[in-house]
Design a protein around this motif. Structure first.
Motif, mmCIF file in Angstrom:
data_model
loop_
_atom_site.group_PDB
_atom_site.id
_atom_site.type_symbol
_atom_site.label_atom_id
_atom_site.label_comp_id
_atom_site.label_asym_id
_atom_site.label_seq_id
_atom_site.Cartn_x
_atom_site.Cartn_y
_atom_site.Cartn_z
ATOM 1 N N ASN A 1 0.252 -0.957 0.151
ATOM 2 C CA ASN A 1 0.287 0.447 0.052
ATOM 3 C C ASN A 1 1.028 1.547 0.056
ATOM 4 O OD1 ASN A 1 -2.769 -1.417 -0.116
ATOM 5 N ND2 ASN A 1 -1.703 -2.196 2.382
ATOM 6 N N SER A 2 2.082 1.382 -0.117
ATOM 7 C CA SER A 2 3.003 2.425 0.121
ATOM 8 C C SER A 2 4.561 2.213 -1.098
ATOM 9 C CB SER A 2 3.174 2.643 1.284
ATOM 10 O OG SER A 2 3.357 2.038 1.422
ATOM 11 N N GLY A 3 5.736 3.112 -0.805
ATOM 12 C CA GLY A 3 6.349 2.735 -0.993
ATOM 13 C C GLY A 3 7.363 1.995 -0.044
ATOM 14 N N ALA A 4 7.157 2.402 1.080
ATOM 15 C CA ALA A 4 8.196 1.745 2.361
ATOM 16 C C ALA A 4 7.677 0.932 1.824
ATOM 17 C CB ALA A 4 7.847 2.528 3.023
ATOM 18 N N GLU A 5 6.111 0.109 2.078
ATOM 19 C CA GLU A 5 5.559 -1.907 1.684
ATOM 20 C C GLU A 5 6.865 -2.118 0.217
ATOM 21 O OE1 GLU A 5 1.746 -2.954 3.134
ATOM 22 O OE2 GLU A 5 1.287 -0.202 3.573
ATOM 23 N N SER B 1 20.591 7.608 0.441
ATOM 24 C CA SER B 1 19.226 7.312 0.465
ATOM 25 C C SER B 1 17.876 8.053 0.584
ATOM 26 C CB SER B 1 19.855 5.323 -0.061
ATOM 27 O OG SER B 1 19.815 5.049 0.127
ATOM 28 N N PHE B 2 17.059 7.554 -0.105
ATOM 29 C CA PHE B 2 15.878 7.628 0.814
ATOM 30 C C PHE B 2 15.092 5.276 0.313
ATOM 31 C CE2 PHE B 2 11.170 8.711 1.220
ATOM 32 C CZ PHE B 2 11.614 8.355 2.570
ATOM 33 N N HIS B 3 14.980 5.325 1.448
ATOM 34 C CA HIS B 3 14.039 3.860 0.626
ATOM 35 C C HIS B 3 12.730 3.686 1.682
ATOM 36 C CE1 HIS B 3 17.122 2.778 -1.954
ATOM 37 N NE2 HIS B 3 17.564 3.404 -1.197
ATOM 38 N N GLY B 4 12.290 4.924 2.352
ATOM 39 C CA GLY B 4 10.722 5.166 3.362
ATOM 40 C C GLY B 4 11.183 4.684 4.507
ATOM 41 N N ARG B 5 10.295 4.943 5.715
ATOM 42 C CA ARG B 5 10.233 5.572 6.978
ATOM 43 C C ARG B 5 10.302 4.190 7.932
ATOM 44 N NH1 ARG B 5 11.317 11.186 8.509
ATOM 45 N NH2 ARG B 5 10.714 12.013 7.823
ATOM 46 N N LEU C 1 19.260 0.601 -4.521
ATOM 47 C CA LEU C 1 19.785 1.794 -4.614
ATOM 48 C C LEU C 1 18.990 2.797 -5.809
ATOM 49 C CD1 LEU C 1 20.599 0.981 -8.113
ATOM 50 C CD2 LEU C 1 22.616 1.226 -7.647
ATOM 51 N N GLU C 2 18.351 3.790 -5.550
ATOM 52 C CA GLU C 2 17.750 4.698 -6.485
ATOM 53 C C GLU C 2 18.670 4.848 -7.567
ATOM 54 O OE1 GLU C 2 16.046 8.056 -4.129
ATOM 55 O OE2 GLU C 2 17.686 7.148 -2.504
ATOM 56 N N VAL C 3 17.908 4.466 -8.878
ATOM 57 C CA VAL C 3 18.309 5.256 -10.008
ATOM 58 C C VAL C 3 19.118 6.870 -9.924
ATOM 59 C CG1 VAL C 3 18.161 4.947 -12.783
ATOM 60 C CG2 VAL C 3 17.600 3.553 -10.975
ATOM 61 N N GLY D 1 15.804 11.129 -4.924
ATOM 62 C CA GLY D 1 14.733 12.369 -5.091
ATOM 63 C C GLY D 1 15.004 12.706 -3.550
ATOM 64 N N GLU D 2 15.157 11.991 -2.425
ATOM 65 C CA GLU D 2 14.651 12.715 -1.430
ATOM 66 C C GLU D 2 16.281 13.408 -1.109
ATOM 67 O OE1 GLU D 2 11.385 12.621 -1.807
ATOM 68 O OE2 GLU D 2 12.583 13.140 -0.017
ATOM 69 N N ALA D 3 17.363 13.396 -1.775
ATOM 70 C CA ALA D 3 18.724 14.086 -2.126
ATOM 71 C C ALA D 3 18.666 14.839 -2.157
ATOM 72 C CB ALA D 3 19.612 13.198 -1.673
ATOM 73 N N VAL E 1 16.247 -2.151 -7.587
ATOM 74 C CA VAL E 1 16.428 -0.930 -8.079
ATOM 75 C C VAL E 1 14.908 -0.128 -7.538
ATOM 76 C CG1 VAL E 1 17.786 -0.556 -10.087
ATOM 77 C CG2 VAL E 1 15.088 -0.619 -10.662
ATOM 78 N N ASP E 2 14.612 0.942 -6.693
ATOM 79 C CA ASP E 2 13.205 2.096 -6.027
ATOM 80 C C ASP E 2 13.267 2.944 -7.194
ATOM 81 O OD1 ASP E 2 12.169 3.048 -4.786
ATOM 82 O OD2 ASP E 2 13.708 3.778 -2.835
ATOM 83 N N GLU E 3 12.120 2.775 -7.706
ATOM 84 C CA GLU E 3 11.737 3.467 -8.281
ATOM 85 C C GLU E 3 10.527 3.745 -8.086
ATOM 86 O OE1 GLU E 3 12.671 3.685 -12.049
ATOM 87 O OE2 GLU E 3 14.119 2.457 -12.614
ATOM 88 N N ILE E 4 10.490 4.100 -6.810
ATOM 89 C CA ILE E 4 9.017 4.140 -6.050
ATOM 90 C C ILE E 4 9.002 5.934 -6.553
ATOM 91 C CG2 ILE E 4 8.414 5.270 -3.811
ATOM 92 C CD1 ILE E 4 9.691 2.773 -2.634
ATOM 93 N N GLN E 5 9.680 6.758 -6.607
ATOM 94 C CA GLN E 5 10.261 8.114 -7.466
ATOM 95 C C GLN E 5 10.338 8.413 -8.832
ATOM 96 O OE1 GLN E 5 11.706 12.409 -5.869
ATOM 97 N NE2 GLN E 5 11.112 10.574 -4.184
ATOM 98 N N THR E 6 11.102 7.480 -9.195
ATOM 99 C CA THR E 6 11.529 8.074 -10.674
ATOM 100 C C THR E 6 10.582 6.556 -11.605
ATOM 101 O OG1 THR E 6 13.373 6.074 -10.385
ATOM 102 C CG2 THR E 6 13.685 7.917 -10.347
ATOM 103 N N ALA F 1 5.938 2.872 -6.353
ATOM 104 C CA ALA F 1 4.404 3.359 -5.493
ATOM 105 C C ALA F 1 4.478 4.467 -5.990
ATOM 106 C CB ALA F 1 5.090 3.307 -4.191
ATOM 107 N N LYS F 2 4.167 5.263 -5.562
ATOM 108 C CA LYS F 2 4.193 7.206 -5.479
ATOM 109 C C LYS F 2 3.048 7.026 -7.075
ATOM 110 C CE LYS F 2 7.215 9.593 -3.297
ATOM 111 N NZ LYS F 2 8.167 8.829 -2.185
ATOM 112 N N GLY F 3 3.825 6.901 -8.529
ATOM 113 C CA GLY F 3 2.958 7.928 -9.326
ATOM 114 C C GLY F 3 1.933 6.938 -10.083
HETATM 115 C C1 LIG Z 1 8.891 7.944 -1.223
HETATM 116 C C2 LIG Z 1 9.456 7.374 -1.258
HETATM 117 C C3 LIG Z 1 9.825 6.525 -0.527
HETATM 118 C C4 LIG Z 1 8.392 6.247 0.219
HETATM 119 O O1 LIG Z 1 7.202 6.062 -0.213
HETATM 120 P P1 LIG Z 1 6.266 6.073 1.024
HETATM 121 O O2 LIG Z 1 4.902 5.374 0.119
HETATM 122 O O3 LIG Z 1 6.202 7.232 1.601
HETATM 123 O O4 LIG Z 1 6.514 4.973 2.229
HETATM 124 C C5 LIG Z 1 10.870 5.420 -1.255
HETATM 125 N N1 LIG Z 1 12.033 5.321 -1.742
HETATM 126 C C6 LIG Z 1 11.871 6.388 -2.524
HETATM 127 C C7 LIG Z 1 13.009 6.445 -3.221
HETATM 128 C C8 LIG Z 1 10.477 7.777 -2.408
HETATM 129 O O5 LIG Z 1 10.823 8.581 -2.718
#
Ligand SMILES: *Cc1c(COP(=O)(O)O)cnc(C)c1O
Length: 396
Positions: free
Chosen positions: A106-110, A138-142, A189-191, A194-196, A222-227, A251-253
């Motif tokens: 249900n989310s990026g973190a998941e 890097s940022f991968h969620g909370r 890794l994020e390609v 984003g959060e950085a 690869v974490d493409e949650i933002q990209t 996730a996200k988009g």
């Molecule tokens: C936003 C984001 C997450 C976390 O997604 P949430 O839906 O907030 O849990 C993880 N990785 C990247 C690259 C993000 O941009």
């Protein structure tokens, strides 16, 4: 009720993690939103790369209305047509194809939690793969698992010890080559980070990561949650580099703001999860999957991946044309843009823009992040250029 009253009530009702916003939003339409006083804003953040189709897009409105008038939820004991349609669509769009498998949350973190469990399942002979590599900054969620992969000490500090076995390496070819061995289960890794502040990987880093992980039997996740989902002018940013990962987190988009996350595996990684090893009550429910199908379908129908590439290039030209001495570099790809600033005034720029009816974001004091809806055209670029110029002048 005045905005200050709202802000007092927000401050009382929420945990102190809530950053009390300067604006209360009431409605949206296309690339604009309106606040409770009727002031209009051009939305060049799109809920942080979430509102792919902008606001109140008819395709999403129709899909959510139609699906909610039928099945919203059924549990994992049953499947639904939109669930299967979305899984098959993601296999196609990611390039995972027939060997691909999908799991929903249900989310990026998941999605990242699932990726972390996938990494743990890549045990290797005698369970020797106990190392998981992620990148510094890097940022991968909370959530606790996702935070274990997140490479930002300030976010982690109060929650340590986190999941053992995760190591953060510098984002250099040397660090990568030094770190990878046969004890590594996965590299995450994020390609583009984003959060950085929308920071690109060094030239050749992703291809080298693919070679080394493959050679050592480690997963490349690869974490493409933002990209992902067209934002960078490709369906997924790894496609620009011509590599094929072992798993991608999305996730996200993907559903235009309806909560959903997915992990897609490729090839042998698709055999790691066995029956009973993961699941989610809400994950993949018909409402969220119907929303995602509508968003992905509209992105394909309207050529929005191509639009992201084209408008992204135009957006960069517009920013360059402003000629502000504050702007030192433009990072990212397509409609994920990081504007590097010469002075630490990003929050002043974002605040001036907001005042003037433009929503942008300052992920740190020397970066502005832009992530408008994928549907933007000339009118939005015109409006952005004028307002961004003014905001840069005010902050300078
Ligand atoms: C936003 C984001 C997450 C976390 O997604 P949430 O839906 O907030 O849990 C993880 N990785 C990247 C690259 C993000 O941009």
């Amino acid at each position: 009720m005045t905005l200050d009253d709202w802000r007092d009530r927000l401050g009382d009702a929420f945990m102190q993690t809530l950053v009390i916003p300067k604006v209360m939003l009431e409605r949206g339409d296309g690339c604009h939103v309106w606040d409770i006083d009727g002031k209009r804003y051009l939305d060049f953040l799109a809920g942080i790369a979430v509102n792919s189709l902008g606001h109140a897009h008819p395709a999403l409105v129709e899909a959510v209305s139609r699906q909610s008038a039928s099945l919203v939820h059924v549990s994992n004991y049953f499947a639904t047509p939109p669930l299967l349609e979305l899984a098959e669509r993601l296999r196609r769009l990611t390039g995972a194809g027939d060997g691909g498998r999908v799991i929903f949350g249900n989310s990026g973190a998941e999605a990242i939690e699932a990726a972390l469990k996938l990494a743990k399942l890549n045990k290797g002979p005698h369970g020797r793969r106990h190392r998981i590599l992620a990148l510094a900054n890097s940022f991968h969620g909370r959530t606790v698992g996702a935070l274990s992969l997140t490479g930002k000490p300030v976010l982690r500090a109060d929650f340590e010890p986190l999941v053992p076995g995760v190591e953060h390496i510098d984002t250099t070819l040397e660090a990568l080559e030094h770190a990878i061995d046969d004890h590594v289960a996965a590299l995450v890794l994020e390609v583009i980070k984003g959060e950085a502040g929308v920071i690109d990987l060094p030239e050749g880093f992703l291809r080298r990561a693919r070679e080394l992980t493959e050679r050592h039997g480690a997963l490349l996740i690869v974490d493409e949650i933002q990209t992902g989902v067209g934002r960078t002018g490709e369906w997924f940013a790894y496609q620009r580099e011509g590599i094929v990962p072992d798993a991608v987190a999305i996730a996200k988009g993907i559903a235009g703001g309806v909560p959903i996350g997915a992990l897609v595996t490729f090839g042998w990684a698709s055999d790691l999860f066995k029956a009973g090893q993961h699941g989610s009550t809400f994950g993949g429910n018909p409402l969220a999957t119907a929303a995602a199908n509508a968003v992905l379908g509209e992105i394909e129908r309207a050529g929005l991946v191509e639009n992201a590439a084209r408008r992204g290039a135009e957006l960069r030209e517009r920013i360059a044309a402003i000629g502000s001495p504050l702007v030192t570099e433009l990072r990212g790809a397509g409609l994920l843009v990081g504007v590097g600033l010469a002075e630490p005034v990003a929050s002043a720029v974002a605040a001036a823009a907001l005042d003037d009816g433009l929503i942008i974001n300052a992920p740190n004091e020397t970066s502005i992040r832009l992530a408008p809806p994928l549907i933007i055209g000339d009118a939005e670029l015109d409006e952005f250029e004028g307002k961004f110029r003014t905001a840069l002048e005010k902050a300078a």
